[in-house]
Design a protein around this motif. Structure first.
Motif, short mmCIF file in Angstrom:
data_model
loop_
_atom_site.label_atom_id
_atom_site.label_comp_id
_atom_site.label_asym_id
_atom_site.label_seq_id
_atom_site.Cartn_x
_atom_site.Cartn_y
_atom_site.Cartn_z
N ALA A 261 -38.83 105.84 0.09
CA ALA A 261 -37.41 106.43 -0.85
C ALA A 261 -37.71 106.29 -2.29
O ALA A 261 -38.15 107.19 -3.21
N ALA A 262 -37.66 105.31 -2.37
CA ALA A 262 -37.37 104.59 -3.37
C ALA A 262 -38.87 105.15 -4.44
O ALA A 262 -38.26 105.10 -5.96
N ASP A 263 -39.60 104.71 -4.05
CA ASP A 263 -40.50 104.92 -4.54
C ASP A 263 -40.94 106.34 -5.93
O ASP A 263 -41.83 106.72 -6.40
N PHE A 264 -40.01 107.74 -4.45
CA PHE A 264 -40.86 108.96 -4.67
C PHE A 264 -39.71 109.34 -5.98
O PHE A 264 -39.86 109.86 -6.37
N MET A 265 -38.20 108.84 -5.66
CA MET A 265 -37.61 108.73 -6.31
C MET A 265 -38.16 107.96 -8.23
O MET A 265 -38.11 108.41 -9.31
N MET A 266 -38.80 107.22 -7.91
CA MET A 266 -39.64 106.40 -9.14
C MET A 266 -40.32 107.52 -10.03
O MET A 266 -40.64 107.61 -11.37
N ALA A 267 -41.51 108.08 -8.84
CA ALA A 267 -42.27 108.94 -9.20
C ALA A 267 -41.88 110.38 -10.45
O ALA A 267 -42.60 110.75 -11.36
N GLU B 136 -58.00 117.12 -4.14
CA GLU B 136 -58.58 116.34 -3.25
C GLU B 136 -58.56 114.86 -2.77
O GLU B 136 -59.76 114.66 -2.64
N ASN B 137 -57.48 114.33 -3.46
CA ASN B 137 -57.01 113.10 -3.50
C ASN B 137 -55.52 112.79 -2.91
O ASN B 137 -54.55 113.91 -3.80
N GLU B 138 -54.55 112.30 -2.50
CA GLU B 138 -53.76 111.45 -2.64
C GLU B 138 -53.05 111.62 -3.61
O GLU B 138 -52.01 111.47 -4.17
N ARG B 139 -53.59 111.13 -4.70
CA ARG B 139 -52.70 110.74 -5.82
C ARG B 139 -52.53 112.21 -6.73
O ARG B 139 -51.38 112.74 -7.00
N TYR B 140 -53.63 112.83 -6.91
CA TYR B 140 -53.46 114.27 -7.08
C TYR B 140 -52.28 114.20 -6.82
O TYR B 140 -51.36 115.97 -6.92
N LEU B 141 -52.00 115.15 -5.17
CA LEU B 141 -51.10 115.36 -4.38
C LEU B 141 -49.31 115.27 -4.71
O LEU B 141 -48.98 115.45 -4.78
N ARG B 142 -49.98 113.70 -5.00
CA ARG B 142 -48.40 112.90 -5.37
C ARG B 142 -48.01 113.60 -6.58
O ARG B 142 -47.07 113.92 -6.91
N ASN B 143 -48.59 113.94 -7.87
CA ASN B 143 -49.08 114.27 -9.40
C ASN B 143 -48.17 115.74 -9.29
O ASN B 143 -47.12 116.71 -9.73
#
Length: 153
Positions: free
Chosen positions: A130-136, A74-81
């Motif tokens: 891409a750097a933030d993707f790796m950091m996550a 339901e939101n982008e934060r959950y999608l990323r997690n």
């Protein structure tokens, strides 16, 4: 009888009935166009495999310990997690010492130029870069809490 015979009117299985139900369960968009329903398709795949396996080994009942669960994103934060959780899952469950080296993960596809079937740029944009993707992926996610939430009724 083989799995190819399942669903034929004279096969003694109910696959034909399920196929008719599956077609009626598809969403229609526009005149005559069908939109796939992945959840329904996975359910049909698992049911067909269970019927085949039970027939072959003269058994009955469920093959899988738990039915798979679905939760709306339901939101982008959950999608990323959820994406990070999926990538880290092999490590979390002990299939790999480091999720980045797990051979069946899509994680490394985000850094390869060829053969990627994923929408790399779009997904990386969810994270910013891409750097933030790796950091996550280096950040700790409480996988047990996420699993508990996924298993809520």
């Amino acid at each position: 009888m083989s799995i190819k015979d399942a669903g034929r009117p004279d096969s003694g299985t109910s696959a034909g009935k399920h196929e008719r139900e599956a077609t009626s369960g598809r969403l229609r968009m526009g005149k005559g166009k069908k939109t796939p329903n992945p959840s329904s398709h996975l359910g049909h795949l698992f049911n067909a495999y269970a019927r085949y396996f039970n027939l072959k080994y003269h058994r009955h009942g469920s093959l899988f310990e738990h039915q798979f669960k679905r939760k709306p994103v339901e939101n982008e934060r959950y999608l990323r997690n959820a994406l990070v959780y999926i990538h880290k899952n092999p490590e979390h469950h002990g299939y790999s010492d480091d999720f980045r080296g797990y051979p069946w993960s899509s994680y490394h596809s985000f850094f390869e130029e060829q053969g990627a079937w994923i929408h790399r740029d779009e997904v990386l944009e969810w994270f910013g870069s891409a750097a933030d993707f790796m950091m996550a992926h280096r950040t700790h996610i409480n996988a047990d809490a996420l699993e508990e939430w996924l298993n809520e009724e």
